[in-house]
Motif scaffolding. Structure first.
Motif, PDB file in Angstrom:
ATOM      1  N   GLU B  44    -116.099  59.420 -23.871  1.00 35.64           N
ATOM      2  CA  GLU B  44    -115.556  59.659 -25.211  1.00 35.64           C
ATOM      3  C   GLU B  44    -114.670  60.895 -25.168  1.00 35.64           C
ATOM      4  O   GLU B  44    -115.060  61.926 -24.616  1.00 35.64           O
ATOM      5  CB  GLU B  44    -116.692  59.884 -26.217  1.00 35.64           C
ATOM      6  CG  GLU B  44    -117.588  58.682 -26.420  1.00 35.64           C
ATOM      7  CD  GLU B  44    -118.773  59.035 -27.294  1.00 35.64           C
ATOM      8  OE1 GLU B  44    -118.844  58.535 -28.418  1.00 35.64           O
ATOM      9  OE2 GLU B  44    -119.627  59.818 -26.850  1.00 35.64           O
ATOM     10  N   PHE B  45    -113.527  60.797 -25.785  1.00 37.49           N
ATOM     11  CA  PHE B  45    -112.547  61.889 -25.802  1.00 37.49           C
ATOM     12  C   PHE B  45    -113.086  63.102 -26.555  1.00 37.49           C
ATOM     13  O   PHE B  45    -113.674  62.980 -27.638  1.00 37.49           O
ATOM     14  CB  PHE B  45    -111.273  61.375 -26.466  1.00 37.49           C
ATOM     15  CG  PHE B  45    -110.269  62.443 -26.782  1.00 37.49           C
ATOM     16  CD1 PHE B  45    -110.111  62.901 -28.085  1.00 37.49           C
ATOM     17  CD2 PHE B  45    -109.469  62.985 -25.787  1.00 37.49           C
ATOM     18  CE1 PHE B  45    -109.174  63.874 -28.381  1.00 37.49           C
ATOM     19  CE2 PHE B  45    -108.531  63.963 -26.079  1.00 37.49           C
ATOM     20  CZ  PHE B  45    -108.384  64.402 -27.385  1.00 37.49           C
ATOM     21  N   LEU B  46    -112.853  64.285 -25.980  1.00 37.97           N
ATOM     22  CA  LEU B  46    -113.222  65.530 -26.658  1.00 37.97           C
ATOM     23  C   LEU B  46    -111.987  66.310 -27.099  1.00 37.97           C
ATOM     24  O   LEU B  46    -111.864  66.677 -28.268  1.00 37.97           O
ATOM     25  CB  LEU B  46    -114.060  66.421 -25.727  1.00 37.97           C
ATOM     26  CG  LEU B  46    -115.459  65.918 -25.370  1.00 37.97           C
ATOM     27  CD1 LEU B  46    -116.136  66.881 -24.400  1.00 37.97           C
ATOM     28  CD2 LEU B  46    -116.301  65.721 -26.617  1.00 37.97           C
ATOM     29  N   THR B  47    -111.075  66.579 -26.144  1.00 40.68           N
ATOM     30  CA  THR B  47    -109.911  67.395 -26.454  1.00 40.68           C
ATOM     31  C   THR B  47    -108.884  67.270 -25.344  1.00 40.68           C
ATOM     32  O   THR B  47    -109.204  66.777 -24.260  1.00 40.68           O
ATOM     33  CB  THR B  47    -110.301  68.879 -26.634  1.00 40.68           C
ATOM     34  OG1 THR B  47    -109.167  69.622 -27.118  1.00 40.68           O
ATOM     35  CG2 THR B  47    -110.774  69.492 -25.323  1.00 40.68           C
ATOM     36  N   ARG B  59    -113.677  64.905 -33.393  1.00 37.39           N
ATOM     37  CA  ARG B  59    -114.751  65.348 -34.300  1.00 37.39           C
ATOM     38  C   ARG B  59    -116.055  65.574 -33.536  1.00 37.39           C
ATOM     39  O   ARG B  59    -116.963  66.235 -34.036  1.00 37.39           O
ATOM     40  CB  ARG B  59    -114.972  64.293 -35.382  1.00 37.39           C
ATOM     41  CG  ARG B  59    -113.902  64.300 -36.455  1.00 37.39           C
ATOM     42  CD  ARG B  59    -114.069  63.160 -37.417  1.00 37.39           C
ATOM     43  NE  ARG B  59    -113.802  61.883 -36.769  1.00 37.39           N
ATOM     44  CZ  ARG B  59    -113.920  60.704 -37.363  1.00 37.39           C
ATOM     45  NH1 ARG B  59    -114.331  60.630 -38.597  1.00 37.39           N
ATOM     46  NH2 ARG B  59    -113.647  59.600 -36.709  1.00 37.39           N
ATOM     47  N   LEU B  60    -116.113  65.038 -32.313  1.00 35.33           N
ATOM     48  CA  LEU B  60    -117.290  65.271 -31.475  1.00 35.33           C
ATOM     49  C   LEU B  60    -117.380  66.729 -31.054  1.00 35.33           C
ATOM     50  O   LEU B  60    -118.449  67.227 -30.699  1.00 35.33           O
ATOM     51  CB  LEU B  60    -117.219  64.405 -30.217  1.00 35.33           C
ATOM     52  CG  LEU B  60    -117.366  62.904 -30.369  1.00 35.33           C
ATOM     53  CD1 LEU B  60    -117.138  62.225 -29.021  1.00 35.33           C
ATOM     54  CD2 LEU B  60    -118.734  62.554 -30.920  1.00 35.33           C
ATOM     55  N   LEU B  61    -116.260  67.409 -31.073  1.00 37.40           N
ATOM     56  CA  LEU B  61    -116.204  68.793 -30.604  1.00 37.40           C
ATOM     57  C   LEU B  61    -116.630  69.715 -31.738  1.00 37.40           C
ATOM     58  O   LEU B  61    -115.800  70.204 -32.506  1.00 37.40           O
ATOM     59  CB  LEU B  61    -114.782  69.120 -30.139  1.00 37.40           C
ATOM     60  CG  LEU B  61    -114.649  70.078 -28.963  1.00 37.40           C
ATOM     61  CD1 LEU B  61    -115.201  69.450 -27.703  1.00 37.40           C
ATOM     62  CD2 LEU B  61    -113.201  70.450 -28.766  1.00 37.40           C
ATOM     63  N   SER B  62    -117.950  69.942 -31.820  1.00 39.06           N
ATOM     64  CA  SER B  62    -118.462  70.799 -32.891  1.00 39.06           C
ATOM     65  C   SER B  62    -118.045  72.244 -32.639  1.00 39.06           C
ATOM     66  O   SER B  62    -117.475  72.576 -31.597  1.00 39.06           O
ATOM     67  CB  SER B  62    -119.989  70.698 -32.934  1.00 39.06           C
ATOM     68  OG  SER B  62    -120.562  71.427 -31.870  1.00 39.06           O
ATOM     69  N   ASP B  63    -118.389  73.110 -33.587  1.00 36.18           N
ATOM     70  CA  ASP B  63    -117.991  74.520 -33.456  1.00 36.18           C
ATOM     71  C   ASP B  63    -118.753  75.226 -32.336  1.00 36.18           C
ATOM     72  O   ASP B  63    -118.445  76.365 -32.004  1.00 36.18           O
ATOM     73  CB  ASP B  63    -118.148  75.256 -34.790  1.00 36.18           C
ATOM     74  CG  ASP B  63    -119.554  75.168 -35.345  1.00 36.18           C
ATOM     75  OD1 ASP B  63    -119.774  75.601 -36.478  1.00 36.18           O
ATOM     76  OD2 ASP B  63    -120.442  74.631 -34.635  1.00 36.18           O
ATOM     77  N   ARG B  64    -119.717  74.566 -31.737  1.00 38.42           N
ATOM     78  CA  ARG B  64    -120.404  75.161 -30.584  1.00 38.42           C
ATOM     79  C   ARG B  64    -119.606  74.959 -29.287  1.00 38.42           C
ATOM     80  O   ARG B  64    -119.910  75.555 -28.273  1.00 38.42           O
ATOM     81  CB  ARG B  64    -121.799  74.547 -30.417  1.00 38.42           C
ATOM     82  CG  ARG B  64    -122.754  74.835 -31.569  1.00 38.42           C
ATOM     83  CD  ARG B  64    -124.145  74.306 -31.280  1.00 38.42           C
ATOM     84  NE  ARG B  64    -124.148  72.841 -31.097  1.00 38.42           N
ATOM     85  CZ  ARG B  64    -124.265  72.223 -29.925  1.00 38.42           C
ATOM     86  NH1 ARG B  64    -124.414  72.930 -28.804  1.00 38.42           N
ATOM     87  NH2 ARG B  64    -124.259  70.896 -29.860  1.00 38.42           N
ATOM     88  N   PHE B  65    -118.607  74.102 -29.356  1.00 42.21           N
ATOM     89  CA  PHE B  65    -117.794  73.787 -28.181  1.00 42.21           C
ATOM     90  C   PHE B  65    -116.463  74.514 -28.289  1.00 42.21           C
ATOM     91  O   PHE B  65    -115.833  74.554 -29.356  1.00 42.21           O
ATOM     92  CB  PHE B  65    -117.497  72.277 -28.114  1.00 42.21           C
ATOM     93  CG  PHE B  65    -118.672  71.431 -27.729  1.00 42.21           C
ATOM     94  CD1 PHE B  65    -119.751  71.278 -28.574  1.00 42.21           C
ATOM     95  CD2 PHE B  65    -118.678  70.753 -26.520  1.00 42.21           C
ATOM     96  CE1 PHE B  65    -120.832  70.470 -28.221  1.00 42.21           C
ATOM     97  CE2 PHE B  65    -119.749  69.947 -26.165  1.00 42.21           C
ATOM     98  CZ  PHE B  65    -120.821  69.802 -27.010  1.00 42.21           C
TER      99      PHE B  65
END
Lengths: 113, 114
Positions: B44-47, B59-65
């Protein structure tokens, strides 16, 4: 929305059998790319083929062949005379223009001697 | 050999710890992508980055990432306050400047959060 569906979760064949892996995609764009990747047990994704949405010619590379049909939004992959080394998870993927890949769930192929 | 290396290959950490992964190309590349793959699923794509610029985040990339590519070559992906749900294979991919529109993947970093 973009989506790739690989309905076959697992396929098991005996060596030397032919096998076809199905891939159906959804996109609203007229320009897109389709891909197949192989993921052997070692885990690394290996690029196999890229197809441009304007090029519907089928392609053959050794024992591998790909059938792209825009009319049915399908991009199927056939392995002829399968070998044990073909055992892997195969992923179909879609990208619109240049950008992120949208992968299917994958098809796990097991080729038994 | 795709020319993409990732370190470490395996990382085991305790919940709540921070982890950082690195992706290094061997030769010049243009776009760099990060994906996450959980067991039995497709990546799944992150960035992704074009040179130093981070152009898209899932949207999978939460603020913890957080991801960086400071000099347009190598990239790092950091996860803060890891959770068990972060356990996955993290994959880096590059687009070779000579073969645009095709992504070549590194071997991945397998993260296990206990």
């Amino acid at each position: 929305a973009q989506k790739v569906t690989q309905a076959q979760t697992e396929i098991s064949v005996v060596e030397k059998e032919d096998v076809t892996l199905d891939c159906v995609y959804e996109t609203r764009d007229t320009t897109y790319y389709l891909f197949w990747y192989k993921q052997p047990p070692s885990g690394e994704l290996v690029f196999l083929i890229r197809r441009n949405s304007f090029d519907e010619q089928n392609e053959i590379s050794g024992r591998y062949s790909w059938n792209f049909q825009k009319s049915t939004s399908s991009f199927n992959f056939t392995i002829t005379a399968s070998q044990v080394v073909d055992s892997a998870v195969y992923f179909c993927a879609l990208s619109e223009k240049r950008g992120k890949l949208i992968f299917g769930q994958g098809t796990e192929l097991s080729v038994k001697p | 050999d795709t020319g993409v290396s990732q370190n470490p290959r395996h990382k085991i950490t305790k919940r709540g710890q921070n982890v950082t992964f690195r992706c290094d190309p061997i030769s010049e590349h243009n776009r760099l992508y990060w994906y996450r793959q959980t067991l039995g699923q497709g990546p799944e794509f992150l960035t992704y980055f074009q040179n130093e610029a981070q152009l898209e985040k899932s949207r999978l990339l939460s603020d913890r990432f957080s991801a960086e590519r400071p000099k347009g070559s190598f990239s790092t992906l950091e996860i803060q306050r890891t959770e068990q749900g972060d356990s996955a294979m993290y994959l880096c991919a590059m687009e070779n400047v000579e073969v645009l529109d095709t992504q070549y993947f590194g071997p991945g970093t397998r993260l296990t959060v206990l």
